[in-house]
Design an enzyme around this catalytic site. Sequence first.
Site, PDB file in Angstrom:
ATOM      1  CG  ASP A   1      13.567 -22.977  24.173  1.00 19.59           C
ATOM      2  OD1 ASP A   1      14.374 -22.186  23.656  1.00 19.59           O
ATOM      3  OD2 ASP A   1      12.348 -22.748  24.241  1.00 19.59           O
ATOM      4  CG  PHE A   2      21.147 -22.271  24.568  1.00 20.53           C
ATOM      5  CD1 PHE A   2      21.287 -21.613  25.781  1.00 20.53           C
ATOM      6  CD2 PHE A   2      22.043 -21.992  23.550  1.00 20.53           C
ATOM      7  CE1 PHE A   2      22.320 -20.694  25.977  1.00 20.53           C
ATOM      8  CE2 PHE A   2      23.079 -21.086  23.733  1.00 20.53           C
ATOM      9  CZ  PHE A   2      23.214 -20.437  24.949  1.00 20.53           C
ATOM     10  CD  GLU A   3      14.464 -19.391  22.160  1.00 18.64           C
ATOM     11  OE1 GLU A   3      14.101 -18.450  21.432  1.00 18.64           O
ATOM     12  OE2 GLU A   3      13.683 -20.026  22.911  1.00 18.64           O
ATOM     13  NE  ARG A   4      19.662 -16.825  28.670  1.00 21.77           N
ATOM     14  CZ  ARG A   4      18.892 -15.992  29.343  1.00 21.77           C
ATOM     15  NH1 ARG A   4      18.831 -14.719  28.990  1.00 21.77           N
ATOM     16  NH2 ARG A   4      18.171 -16.417  30.360  1.00 21.77           N
ATOM     17  CD1 TRP A   5      25.572 -17.412  23.828  1.00 24.24           C
ATOM     18  CD2 TRP A   5      25.738 -19.033  22.284  1.00 24.24           C
ATOM     19  NE1 TRP A   5      26.164 -18.513  24.419  1.00 24.24           N
ATOM     20  CE2 TRP A   5      26.285 -19.519  23.495  1.00 24.24           C
ATOM     21  CE3 TRP A   5      25.740 -19.877  21.166  1.00 24.24           C
ATOM     22  CZ2 TRP A   5      26.823 -20.797  23.625  1.00 24.24           C
ATOM     23  CZ3 TRP A   5      26.270 -21.158  21.288  1.00 24.24           C
ATOM     24  CH2 TRP A   5      26.808 -21.607  22.503  1.00 24.24           C
TER      25      TRP A   5
END
Length: 288
Positions: free
Chosen positions: A64-68
């Site tokens: 779950d990576f949502e920084r960019w």
Amino acid sequence: GETISIYYDPGKFPALMPLKNGNYEERNGGVPQRGNITIHLQQFNEDLDKMTPDKNFGGIGVIDFERWKPIFRQNWGNTEIHKKYSIELVRYEHPKWSESMIEAEATKKFEKYARLFMEETLKLAKKTRKRAKWGYYGFPYCYNYTPNNPGPDCDAKAMIENDRLSWMYNNQEILFPSVYVRHELTPDQRVYLVQGRIKEAVRISNNLKHSPKVLSYWWYVYQDKMDIFLSETDVKKTFQEIVTNGGDGIIIWGSSSDVNSLSKCKRLREYLLNTLGPFAVNVTETVN
């Protein structure tokens, strides 16, 4: 867990981290084109060992990576700072270039290294936990019922961009589209929001040789009214849309803030026993 593990912002992805004073702090270079992949992968490996020490873990692994977003254009709202920063870096390097040249170069550099970070992260996860089934949360994005695309169909540009992300999907055994619904939408719009997102994920899956499964992220509260549980009708209709449009399963997600008091725990227990639980069992039996 033994069945599913969710890794929130794992490793050391380059990112501009918001500070309380409104400024940003660079983490590992701030943007992908300035990041150190070795530092990131070392930290990601440590995070995996800490969270999932069992090398034979055979469950579902969600990154779950949502920084960019790996597509430059899609960095708006909370992630737009990465787009602006990338443009400023090129402008500083080439002050005489036109705006279109600057943006084209920023796009090229950002997307090249965004791919490197996201692809190598997946590969490392698959290499070290071979039996698990991996994927990134939220992809493919659809952007239906958004300000610039208020209808039920996915954004046409986003669909083309999803096809460009085949490098990611080719490394995923599962796609994890998000089908959280909003209270502000009409009951029919909530159904169409889910339908559009599932159809896009199934389209992507069908275009890949290995046809990854589609497991939808579904939340039992409204995204814009988190103190209200989905109505029985909304539960029933959204579940049905997922199943009838080719979805392979549902991940029922919840936030820690949903259960951070005794009264909230009691409310959720009651909702699970009387509304969500019986229908989830019913859908599971139907699918099986």
